[in-house]
Design a protein around this motif. Structure first.
Motif, PDB file in Angstrom:
ATOM      1  N   PHE A 175      -2.429   6.479  -7.535  1.00 38.93           N
ATOM      2  CA  PHE A 175      -3.212   5.821  -6.489  1.00 38.93           C
ATOM      3  C   PHE A 175      -3.434   6.768  -5.299  1.00 38.93           C
ATOM      4  O   PHE A 175      -2.664   7.708  -5.089  1.00 38.93           O
ATOM      5  N   GLN A 210      -4.262   9.408  -2.626  1.00 34.96           N
ATOM      6  CA  GLN A 210      -4.369  10.877  -2.643  1.00 34.96           C
ATOM      7  C   GLN A 210      -3.763  11.508  -3.896  1.00 34.96           C
ATOM      8  O   GLN A 210      -4.072  12.636  -4.224  1.00 34.96           O
ATOM      9  N   GLU A 255       8.694  15.199  -1.388  1.00 35.43           N
ATOM     10  CA  GLU A 255       8.773  14.785   0.010  1.00 35.43           C
ATOM     11  C   GLU A 255       7.957  15.748   0.878  1.00 35.43           C
ATOM     12  O   GLU A 255       7.317  15.354   1.837  1.00 35.43           O
ATOM     13  N   PRO A 289       4.352  12.898  -0.011  1.00 37.25           N
ATOM     14  CA  PRO A 289       5.578  12.131  -0.242  1.00 37.25           C
ATOM     15  C   PRO A 289       5.333  10.795  -0.952  1.00 37.25           C
ATOM     16  O   PRO A 289       4.276  10.183  -0.806  1.00 37.25           O
ATOM     17  N   LEU A 290       6.337  10.382  -1.711  1.00 33.86           N
ATOM     18  CA  LEU A 290       6.227   9.175  -2.536  1.00 33.86           C
ATOM     19  C   LEU A 290       6.513   7.914  -1.724  1.00 33.86           C
ATOM     20  O   LEU A 290       7.467   7.859  -0.952  1.00 33.86           O
ATOM     21  N   GLY A 291       5.675   6.902  -1.946  1.00 36.63           N
ATOM     22  CA  GLY A 291       5.921   5.588  -1.362  1.00 36.63           C
ATOM     23  C   GLY A 291       6.474   4.655  -2.430  1.00 36.63           C
ATOM     24  O   GLY A 291       7.660   4.652  -2.718  1.00 36.63           O
ATOM     25  N   VAL A 292       5.576   3.907  -3.056  1.00 35.49           N
ATOM     26  CA  VAL A 292       6.011   2.923  -4.062  1.00 35.49           C
ATOM     27  C   VAL A 292       6.038   3.564  -5.447  1.00 35.49           C
ATOM     28  O   VAL A 292       5.112   4.272  -5.839  1.00 35.49           O
ATOM     29  N   LEU A 293       7.109   3.296  -6.165  1.00 35.27           N
ATOM     30  CA  LEU A 293       7.229   3.712  -7.571  1.00 35.27           C
ATOM     31  C   LEU A 293       7.477   2.437  -8.376  1.00 35.27           C
ATOM     32  O   LEU A 293       8.490   1.759  -8.172  1.00 35.27           O
ATOM     33  N   MET A 294       6.538   2.113  -9.243  1.00 36.76           N
ATOM     34  CA  MET A 294       6.711   0.914 -10.060  1.00 36.76           C
ATOM     35  C   MET A 294       6.663   1.263 -11.535  1.00 36.76           C
ATOM     36  O   MET A 294       5.871   2.110 -11.952  1.00 36.76           O
ATOM     37  N   PHE A 346       2.377   5.378  -5.837  1.00 33.37           N
ATOM     38  CA  PHE A 346       1.588   5.236  -4.610  1.00 33.37           C
ATOM     39  C   PHE A 346       2.182   6.165  -3.557  1.00 33.37           C
ATOM     40  O   PHE A 346       3.397   6.153  -3.341  1.00 33.37           O
ATOM     41  N   PRO A 347       1.348   6.930  -2.862  1.00 30.20           N
ATOM     42  CA  PRO A 347       1.901   7.796  -1.818  1.00 30.20           C
ATOM     43  C   PRO A 347       2.444   7.003  -0.628  1.00 30.20           C
ATOM     44  O   PRO A 347       2.060   5.850  -0.410  1.00 30.20           O
ATOM     45  N   LYS A 348       3.321   7.640   0.104  1.00 25.20           N
ATOM     46  CA  LYS A 348       3.920   6.996   1.286  1.00 25.20           C
ATOM     47  C   LYS A 348       2.888   6.920   2.410  1.00 25.20           C
ATOM     48  O   LYS A 348       2.254   7.919   2.754  1.00 25.20           O
ATOM     49  N   VAL A 349       2.728   5.733   2.955  1.00 22.21           N
ATOM     50  CA  VAL A 349       1.732   5.467   3.997  1.00 22.21           C
ATOM     51  C   VAL A 349       2.480   4.956   5.226  1.00 22.21           C
ATOM     52  O   VAL A 349       3.113   3.901   5.163  1.00 22.21           O
ATOM     53  N   GLY A 350       2.453   5.699   6.313  1.00 25.86           N
ATOM     54  CA  GLY A 350       3.286   5.301   7.458  1.00 25.86           C
ATOM     55  C   GLY A 350       2.613   5.348   8.804  1.00 25.86           C
ATOM     56  O   GLY A 350       3.258   5.235   9.834  1.00 25.86           O
ATOM     57  N   PRO A 373       7.806   5.791   9.675  1.00 26.71           N
ATOM     58  CA  PRO A 373       8.585   4.967   8.748  1.00 26.71           C
ATOM     59  C   PRO A 373      10.004   4.658   9.221  1.00 26.71           C
ATOM     60  O   PRO A 373      10.495   3.548   8.971  1.00 26.71           O
ATOM     61  N   LYS A 432       9.894   1.772  11.582  1.00 23.45           N
ATOM     62  CA  LYS A 432       9.385   0.619  10.822  1.00 23.45           C
ATOM     63  C   LYS A 432      10.507   0.006   9.987  1.00 23.45           C
ATOM     64  O   LYS A 432      10.692  -1.217   9.968  1.00 23.45           O
ATOM     65  N   ALA A 472       0.617  -0.439   7.671  1.00 26.40           N
ATOM     66  CA  ALA A 472       0.609   1.014   7.845  1.00 26.40           C
ATOM     67  C   ALA A 472      -0.650   1.564   7.206  1.00 26.40           C
ATOM     68  O   ALA A 472      -1.177   0.981   6.247  1.00 26.40           O
ATOM     69  N   ALA A 490      -3.048   5.336   6.245  1.00 24.79           N
ATOM     70  CA  ALA A 490      -3.173   6.790   6.111  1.00 24.79           C
ATOM     71  C   ALA A 490      -4.528   7.037   5.480  1.00 24.79           C
ATOM     72  O   ALA A 490      -4.794   6.572   4.371  1.00 24.79           O
ATOM     73  N   GLN A 516      -1.301  -0.448   3.713  1.00 25.53           N
ATOM     74  CA  GLN A 516      -0.305  -1.286   3.022  1.00 25.53           C
ATOM     75  C   GLN A 516       0.216  -2.326   3.994  1.00 25.53           C
ATOM     76  O   GLN A 516       0.322  -2.076   5.195  1.00 25.53           O
ATOM     77  N   ASN A 552      11.332  -0.824  -0.413  1.00 26.23           N
ATOM     78  CA  ASN A 552      10.491  -0.504  -1.567  1.00 26.23           C
ATOM     79  C   ASN A 552       9.283   0.346  -1.202  1.00 26.23           C
ATOM     80  O   ASN A 552       8.614   0.902  -2.072  1.00 26.23           O
ATOM     81  N   LEU A 553       8.992   0.422   0.097  1.00 27.87           N
ATOM     82  CA  LEU A 553       7.859   1.223   0.545  1.00 27.87           C
ATOM     83  C   LEU A 553       8.303   2.580   1.074  1.00 27.87           C
ATOM     84  O   LEU A 553       7.558   3.556   1.008  1.00 27.87           O
ATOM     85  N   TYR A 554       9.504   2.596   1.668  1.00 30.08           N
ATOM     86  CA  TYR A 554       9.995   3.830   2.279  1.00 30.08           C
ATOM     87  C   TYR A 554      11.394   4.143   1.759  1.00 30.08           C
ATOM     88  O   TYR A 554      12.342   3.429   2.051  1.00 30.08           O
ATOM     89  N   ARG A 555      11.504   5.234   0.996  1.00 33.43           N
ATOM     90  CA  ARG A 555      12.819   5.671   0.520  1.00 33.43           C
ATOM     91  C   ARG A 555      13.649   6.223   1.666  1.00 33.43           C
ATOM     92  O   ARG A 555      14.869   6.229   1.649  1.00 33.43           O
ATOM     93  N   GLU A 591      -0.148  10.225   6.132  1.00 35.59           N
ATOM     94  CA  GLU A 591      -1.008  10.165   7.316  1.00 35.59           C
ATOM     95  C   GLU A 591      -0.929  11.440   8.144  1.00 35.59           C
ATOM     96  O   GLU A 591      -1.880  11.805   8.831  1.00 35.59           O
TER      97      GLU A 591
END
Lengths: 80, 265
Positions: free
Chosen positions: A12, A14, A44, A48-53, A74-78, B169, B172, B190, B192, B197, B206-209, B216
């Motif tokens: 998903f 990027q 990282e 960087p990784l966000g959701v892994l399903m 899904f990439p990490k979105v912050g 994050p 958050k 959030a 980017a 999301q 589950n969104l941020y390890r 972003e």
């Protein structure tokens, strides 16, 4: 038992750039989600990784893949 | 005095709507706040004229509930500034705003109330002035403060809803946890690039390890992603406050405006 497993990879946002949206791939039994991340160059440091399903369940990088799994990344979105 | 105010509201409202000029006159005559006058009017099923186009999505009793509600918006940059305006226009009566930062030139592409004259000024003060000019019945607390969820919980403990408009994050994650531990409704958003999301009343593991930045930092945030995300979060807040429809509780909404994908996980 076959040594290889069939995995569907869904990327998903990027992660699709210069890669793909959906792809079927064959891996050796014992492959983890982390191995796939390494193969795709997802770290990282870089995208960087966000959701892994896996099969619509949240999983950790250590997850050992099973034949027929559908992996979604899904990439990490912050940002705000 | 209350009888006189009620009589005035009845006499000068038009088809059950109370014009601003009438409100202003009552406020001046009886030394009341706009909020007090609107509370009395809404109890009589008379709605301030400014909310006419909220109807019938929002009934007079729901409008009163919003007027008596308190929402804390943590972060007043892209998401926070737009959410503050949306909640102001829909009629949330009290907002607490938190941000330590000032407006800079690179904020002008997306941050509400930023303009050339606001550069160098504290964001929360500029936003407070902007939204008070829209709606005088609003009560705004603006804190020039870098919000630290574990230390500063007391500052948000009275809020009905806490909105995550932060840009990192780590904070958050902490804010979500503090809200969950204290059973305060929490609305995460959030963005980017063209991605977003959202989740409501959930923690964010589950969104941020971990607390490091997401993508972003390399792809930025265009204006339409920000306003889109602010709309989703505002809708979640209003639905929660009024107990309407379905919220994203224990669900994650992933959005991708580039390819028009909207996925609920």
């Amino acid at each position: 038992m076959s040594k290889s497993i069939n995995i569907t990879l869904k990327l998903f946002a990027q992660y699709r750039d210069d890669r793909f949206k959906v792809e079927q791939r064959v891996y050796e039994r014992g492959t983890t989600a982390q191995d796939i991340l390494d193969e795709l160059g997802i770290s990282e440091h870089r995208l960087p990784l966000g959701v892994l399903m896996v099969n619509s369940r949240h999983e950790k990088e250590e997850y050992v893949l099973q034949d027929g799994d559908i992996v979604a990344l899904f990439p990490k979105v912050g940002g705000g | 005095m209350l009888e006189e105010v009620i009589e005035n509201i009845k006499k000068d409202s038009i088809e059950n709507f109370l014009p601003y000029e009438v409100e202003k006159k009552i406020c001046n005559t009886y030394e009341m706040s706009y909020k007090e006058v609107e509370q009395i009017a809404l109890k009589m099923n008379i709605t301030p004229l400014r909310y006419k186009r909220n109807q019938t999505t929002i009934s007079p009793s729901s409008q009163l509930k919003l007027l008596n509600s308190h929402v804390a918006i943590v972060g007043c940059g892209g998401l926070g500034g737009h959410i503050a305006e949306i909640l102001t226009r829909i009629g949330v009566g009290k907002l607490s705003l938190f941000d330590f930062d000032i407006f800079e030139e690179h904020n002008l592409n997306r941050q509400n109330f930023s303009n050339i004259n606001a550069l160098g000024k504290e964001k929360v003060i500029v936003v407070k002035n902007g939204i008070e000019a829209i709606n005088p019945a609003l009560h705004v607390e603006a804190y020039i403060h870098k919000f630290k969820p574990f230390e500063d919980f007391n500052m948000i403990k009275d809020a009905n809803i806490v909105i995550d408009a932060l840009d990192n994050p780590q904070t958050k994650l902490e804010l979500a946890k503090v809200c969950k531990d204290n059973s305060i409704d929490f609305i995460h958003g959030a963005i980017a690039g063209l991605n977003g999301q959202f989740t409501t009343c959930s923690t964010l593991e589950n969104l941020y390890r971990d607390g490091s930045s997401g993508i972003e930092s390399s792809i930025g945030n265009p204006a339409f992603s920000v306003t889109f995300a602010a709309s989703i979060q505002s809708a979640e807040a209003i639905k929660k406050l009024l107990n309407l429809g379905e919220c994203l509780e224990d669900k994650i909404l992933i959005t991708n405006l580039l390819e028009n994908e909207f996925i609920i996980l």
